[in-house]
Write a protein that holds these residues in place. Sequence first.
Motif, PDB file in Angstrom:
ATOM      1  N   THR A  68       0.826  -1.201   0.000  1.00 50.54           N
ATOM      2  CA  THR A  68       0.000   0.000   0.000  1.00 50.54           C
ATOM      3  C   THR A  68       0.867   1.261   0.000  1.00 50.54           C
ATOM      4  OG1 THR A  68      -0.115   0.038   2.430  1.00 50.54           O
ATOM      5  CG2 THR A  68      -1.854  -1.150   1.252  1.00 50.54           C
ATOM      6  N   LEU A  69       0.267   2.375  -0.428  1.00 47.38           N
ATOM      7  CA  LEU A  69       0.933   3.665  -0.374  1.00 47.38           C
ATOM      8  C   LEU A  69       0.136   4.583   0.554  1.00 47.38           C
ATOM      9  CD1 LEU A  69       2.553   5.710  -3.211  1.00 47.38           C
ATOM     10  CD2 LEU A  69       1.119   6.843  -1.515  1.00 47.38           C
ATOM     11  N   THR A  70       0.795   5.052   1.600  1.00 47.14           N
ATOM     12  CA  THR A  70       0.180   5.959   2.567  1.00 47.14           C
ATOM     13  C   THR A  70       0.810   7.333   2.444  1.00 47.14           C
ATOM     14  OG1 THR A  70      -0.236   4.147   4.134  1.00 47.14           O
ATOM     15  CG2 THR A  70      -0.260   6.397   5.014  1.00 47.14           C
ATOM     16  N   LEU A  74      18.850   1.306 -13.742  1.00 46.76           N
ATOM     17  CA  LEU A  74      18.917   2.572 -14.466  1.00 46.76           C
ATOM     18  C   LEU A  74      17.903   2.613 -15.614  1.00 46.76           C
ATOM     19  CD1 LEU A  74      22.755   3.327 -14.618  1.00 46.76           C
ATOM     20  CD2 LEU A  74      21.012   4.596 -13.350  1.00 46.76           C
ATOM     21  N   GLU A  75      17.716   1.483 -16.285  1.00 42.08           N
ATOM     22  CA  GLU A  75      16.679   1.408 -17.319  1.00 42.08           C
ATOM     23  C   GLU A  75      15.306   1.682 -16.713  1.00 42.08           C
ATOM     24  OE1 GLU A  75      16.655   0.876 -20.545  1.00 42.08           O
ATOM     25  OE2 GLU A  75      18.663   0.138 -21.057  1.00 42.08           O
ATOM     26  N   ARG A  76      15.059   1.101 -15.564  1.00 40.67           N
ATOM     27  CA  ARG A  76      13.747   1.231 -14.923  1.00 40.67           C
ATOM     28  C   ARG A  76      13.431   2.676 -14.577  1.00 40.67           C
ATOM     29  NH1 ARG A  76      11.859  -2.151  -9.509  1.00 40.67           N
ATOM     30  NH2 ARG A  76      10.030  -0.863  -9.002  1.00 40.67           N
ATOM     31  N   VAL A  77      14.451   3.469 -14.210  1.00 42.05           N
ATOM     32  CA  VAL A  77      14.198   4.860 -13.815  1.00 42.05           C
ATOM     33  C   VAL A  77      14.475   5.840 -14.952  1.00 42.05           C
ATOM     34  CG1 VAL A  77      14.674   4.353 -11.393  1.00 42.05           C
ATOM     35  CG2 VAL A  77      16.513   5.243 -12.844  1.00 42.05           C
ATOM     36  N   ASP A 115       4.905   3.278 -10.136  1.00 40.64           N
ATOM     37  CA  ASP A 115       5.364   1.954 -10.563  1.00 40.64           C
ATOM     38  C   ASP A 115       5.721   1.088  -9.357  1.00 40.64           C
ATOM     39  OD1 ASP A 115       6.456   0.000 -12.559  1.00 40.64           O
ATOM     40  OD2 ASP A 115       8.340   0.479 -11.541  1.00 40.64           O
ATOM     41  N   ILE A 116       6.386   1.665  -8.371  1.00 37.80           N
ATOM     42  CA  ILE A 116       6.720   0.915  -7.153  1.00 37.80           C
ATOM     43  C   ILE A 116       5.445   0.468  -6.448  1.00 37.80           C
ATOM     44  CG2 ILE A 116       7.728   1.124  -4.837  1.00 37.80           C
ATOM     45  CD1 ILE A 116       9.765   3.092  -6.127  1.00 37.80           C
ATOM     46  N   ASP A 134       4.706  -5.158  -4.040  1.00 33.90           N
ATOM     47  CA  ASP A 134       5.631  -6.003  -3.287  1.00 33.90           C
ATOM     48  C   ASP A 134       6.393  -5.213  -2.240  1.00 33.90           C
ATOM     49  OD1 ASP A 134       7.195  -4.514  -4.990  1.00 33.90           O
ATOM     50  OD2 ASP A 134       8.252  -6.207  -5.892  1.00 33.90           O
ATOM     51  N   ALA A 135       6.003  -3.963  -2.017  1.00 36.01           N
ATOM     52  CA  ALA A 135       6.634  -3.127  -1.004  1.00 36.01           C
ATOM     53  C   ALA A 135       5.591  -2.162  -0.459  1.00 36.01           C
ATOM     54  CB  ALA A 135       7.818  -2.357  -1.587  1.00 36.01           C
TER      55      ALA A 135
END
Length: 259
Positions: free
Chosen positions: A37-39, A138-141, A198-199, A204-205
């Motif tokens: 979740t994102l809080t 680095l590709e991901r960001v 994306d995160i 998973d986090a």
Amino acid sequence: MVSSTTATPALETRGLTVRFGGHVAVNDVSCRFTPGTLTAIVGPNGAGKTTYFNLISGQLRATSGQVVVAGEDITRLSASARTRRGLGRAFQLTNLFPQLTALENVRLAVQSRADAGWSMLRVWNARRDLIDKAESVLERVRLADKRHVAPKALSHGDQRKLEVALLIAMEPKVFMFDEPTAGMSVDEVPTVLELIHDIKERRDATVLLVEHKMDVVRSLSDRIIVLHNGTLVADGEPAAVIASPVVQEAYLGVEAARG
């Protein structure tokens, strides 16, 4: 209220408090943060948001209370030990190695996560898997084309992306972002928000986000908690918290009240 009683929280604070002399900067804050979740943590300037982050990540020692990660009490651990337990934090000011390239910055994080040490050359040259992992991050960001550029030569937005890359390379259980869009131009903001989104979407986090821009809070958060004078005054789903008259008028400001 958002309940997280059915799962072991990725992160929990229990009665977390810090006093500076007679001033209580964070006052008995208890929260559970569920995996995936994102809080968003919001409130007026001086509400205690960054201090709360500092208590969680170990930059400050609590006067009382506990910080628990995946069921383990880490209250007495150092900031570096908390990182090894899965806390990853990005600060309001970028925290990078300015003389190294973007790739070298990320590979140091990759090496640390792999317990491969901090040698600048020996381990790096011998481990193709570490190089590939750093390149992949680095590709991901969206910084692969700037892999050989030092942070001091990057734009502020790209420095922020690189800091996100370092966090991703450490594979934390909990990502902590303290005003990640602060100081950015209008053109730079969307890319960093996309990375945080994306995160979150990978589920998973756990993500904690301190942010003043209410449009960002609305678009990203699963939950909002509100601090005022160091005290938790609201906690729930975004629509319910933002719609609360007391929060609109006293804690989220004119922008939220008109949004």
